[in-house]
Design an enzyme around this catalytic site. Structure first.
Site, short mmCIF file in Angstrom:
data_model
loop_
_atom_site.label_atom_id
_atom_site.label_comp_id
_atom_site.label_asym_id
_atom_site.label_seq_id
_atom_site.Cartn_x
_atom_site.Cartn_y
_atom_site.Cartn_z
N GLY A 96 0.82 -1.22 0.00
CA GLY A 96 0.00 0.00 0.00
C GLY A 96 0.85 1.25 0.00
N GLY A 132 7.75 7.24 5.87
CA GLY A 132 6.84 7.93 4.97
C GLY A 132 7.48 9.05 4.17
N ASP A 258 3.88 -4.98 -7.46
CA ASP A 258 3.31 -3.71 -7.03
C ASP A 258 3.87 -2.54 -7.84
OD1 ASP A 258 5.57 -4.73 -5.40
OD2 ASP A 258 5.63 -2.69 -4.64
P1 AMP Z 1 8.87 0.66 -3.43
O1 AMP Z 1 10.08 -0.15 -3.15
O2 AMP Z 1 9.13 2.14 -3.45
O3 AMP Z 1 8.10 0.20 -4.61
O4 AMP Z 1 7.94 0.50 -2.16
C1 AMP Z 1 7.48 -0.74 -1.71
C2 AMP Z 1 6.58 -0.54 -0.52
O5 AMP Z 1 7.29 0.05 0.56
C3 AMP Z 1 5.39 0.37 -0.76
O6 AMP Z 1 4.32 -0.12 -0.02
C4 AMP Z 1 5.87 1.69 -0.24
O7 AMP Z 1 4.82 2.53 0.14
C5 AMP Z 1 6.68 1.25 0.97
N1 AMP Z 1 7.71 2.24 1.33
C6 AMP Z 1 8.85 2.51 0.67
N2 AMP Z 1 9.55 3.46 1.30
C7 AMP Z 1 8.85 3.82 2.39
C8 AMP Z 1 9.04 4.76 3.46
N3 AMP Z 1 10.12 5.53 3.52
N4 AMP Z 1 8.09 4.84 4.41
C9 AMP Z 1 6.99 4.07 4.37
N5 AMP Z 1 6.75 3.17 3.39
C10 AMP Z 1 7.66 3.03 2.43
MG MG Z 2 6.56 0.80 -5.55
#
Ligand code: AMP
Ligand code: MG
Length: 503
Positions: A96, A132, A258
């Site tokens: 998410g 976040g 995702d």
């Molecule tokens: P990503 O690797 O950017 O595709 O992210 C994978 C998951 O990790 C997603 O659910 C993102 O929202 C979550 N996510 C990545 N970085 C953060 C962060 N700094 N804080 C909270 N959630 C994160």
């Molecule tokens: Mg992502």
């Protein structure tokens, strides 16, 4: 102080929040976190015009407040979207929007519905252990690479703005924080379907499929067999997209389910990079230890991800389980042929092999494969070699041969290949040098240039970022002033190049 800021009502076209409205329970209403000191680092004027935004109203302090998340525009109802995903092959039932928010949707000047979303706007109910937040460097990196892909004609999410937060984020180092505003055809992902399928919520999967059809494939609405047709559409869009990545030497780096859209746009620019010397095994991501998402694996991974999407749709495909599996399997098994056709189309354009007749298919594919083998054997720069085909088409083979001579004195291979290529290019209607120049970019986001620009931006100097961005927006231009951006990095630098997910 920021309380006093007001946004002109004309700043945005009217928001329409169909995702929040039509899909209750698919996202959580949430607000962006207010930050200390918003400052606009990047504003995408051409995209703003496309969307019908009032740029003048958004470039002052009110704009900085909007794009940092401090001032939510009238009519927007921000939500954090739920999705799941297979990450490096392992399933996470709840990912998410952990640091993202969908602000809402607007209709652009052409009437297309576009999502406007934040990334790095603070914790949400999906944040798990994360903060976040996002840092300036990775958000500007997304700007550079997505704008490059857009200028190269690929479907991609776009960056509308980046605002500094005036706050630190803590990674391995302490880094300046930023919020990216992203525009997308939608943020529907393979993982969105997986989220509800994994919970056995078949009715919600159906609702999501109907919403998706209405949004991306409205001609399928209400038709019998529409769920299978939707799967096929997604598969064909991905086949086309990945073939185009392959033609540019683009490595996404984190093709988790995702991070794969239903719309066919490239999304989630994390550890992505363009390769320099051709190597099918190229992988840059620091976390991809097995090379799962290496260049040559991308089509196979796309198919694997589509199989995960197909699984979520099984209950919709037929009441009979075996019949449903047969339908899904037919689509997944057709994917390699769809991809191969797209790949051949990409290479016919790049190599100037036209007019394409089915009779030439096998020969053209062999010619493209032989080209790639030569590049690999001689570790030749993928982008420059193709660019120099235009010179060869104009009668000057020296620049292309020069790349091979410099590599390891083996010009025999390229001589033979050029002979075959010229022979194929005698048909009437064969594209000329100008067509080849329009098909093969001179300028891509070279890793050393990207790093250089981001390092300066992190220190507060945006000039190299702006110069590089301007160059990336003219990828086919022969302007000598752009030469520094066309040159490959020293090989040693590329060999050790590692990219990071930017979390
Ligand atoms: P990503 O690797 O950017 O595709 O992210 C994978 C998951 O990790 C997603 O659910 C993102 O929202 C979550 N996510 C990545 N970085 C953060 C962060 N700094 N804080 C909270 N959630 C994160
Ligand atoms: Mg992502």
């Amino acid at each position: 102080m920021s309380d006093a800021l007001t946004l002109a009502p004309t700043a945005f076209p009217p928001f329409d929040n169909s995702y929040a409205r039509d899909l209750p329970g698919f996202a959580t209403p949430w607000r962006p976190a207010a930050v200390a000191a918003p400052a606009l680092l990047f504003f995408n004027a051409p995209l703003a015009a496309e969307l019908g935004l009032d740029a003048a109203a958004l470039q002052g302090p009110a704009g900085a407040a909007v794009f940092a998340g401090n001032l939510v525009p009238e009519g927007a109802e921000p939500v954090a979207q739920a999705y799941a995903g297979h990450q490096f092959g392992g399933f996470s039932p709840q990912l998410g929007d952990g640091r993202a928010l969908l602000l809402g949707e607007v209709h652009d000047r052409q009437g297309r519905r576009r999502d406007i979303a934040f990334k790095g706007s603070g914790r949400t109910p999906f944040s798990r252990g994360g903060d976040g937040r996002a840092a300036v460097g990775p958000m500007l990196r997304e700007v550079l690479i997505s704008e490059a892909l857009h200028a190269l004609g690929l479907p991609t999410t776009r960056a509308l703005a980046v605002a500094a937060t005036g706050e630190w984020v803590y990674r391995e180092d302490r880094l300046p924080g930023a919020v990216l505003t992203r525009v997308a055809a939608s943020h529907l992902r393979v993982g969105t379907f997986q989220f509800f399928a994994a919970r056995g919520e078949v009715e919600r999967v159906r609702q999501l499929a109907e919403y998706t059809i209405a949004r991306h494939d409205p001609d399928l609405a209400g038709t019998p067999g529409r769920y299978r047709a939707l799967l096929e559409r997604v598969a064909r869009r991905q086949a086309a997209l990945i073939a185009r990545w392959m033609g540019l030497g683009f490595i996404h780096g984190v093709m988790n389910t995702d991070n794969m859209t239903i719309s066919g746009e490239t999304i989630d620019y994390g550890p992505c990079a363009f390769m320099e010397a051709f190597d099918p095994g190229a992988v840059f991501s620091s976390i991809d230890h097995q090379g799962r998402y290496a260049y040559a694996n991308q089509p196979g991974i796309a198919r694997w991800n589509l199989a995960r999407l197909a699984e979520t749709l099984l209950p919709l495909l037929s009441d009979d389980a075996d019949a449903a599996v047969a339908e899904a399997t037919a689509v997944i098994n057709a994917f390699p042929d769809w991809y191969q056709a797209e790949w051949l189309g990409v290479w016919r354009t790049k190599l100037g092999l036209a007019p394409p007749s089915p009779a030439d298919e096998a020969g053209d594919a062999r010619l493209a494969e032989a080209w790639l083998r030569l590049l690999q054997e001689h570790a030749v720069d993928f982008t420059l070699a193709a660019r120099h085909l235009a010179d060869a088409a104009a009668g000057d083979e020296a620049p292309l041969r020069g790349l091979f001579d410099a590599a390891d004195g083996g010009p025999a291979g390229i001589t033979a290949w050029l002979g075959q290529w010229q022979a194929r290019r005698t048909a009437p209607g064969t594209p000329d040098a100008a067509a080849l120049r329009a098909a093969n970019p001179r300028i891509i986001p070279r890793n050393h240039r990207v790093e250089e620009a981001l390092a300066a931006a992190t220190e507060g100097d945006l000039a190299p970022f702006e110069t590089l961005l301007a160059a990336l927006r003219q990828p086919f231009d022969d302007d000598p002033a752009l030469s520094p951006f066309a040159e490959p990095a020293p090989a040693a630098l590329t060999a050790g190049y590692r990219t990071f997910c930017g979390t």
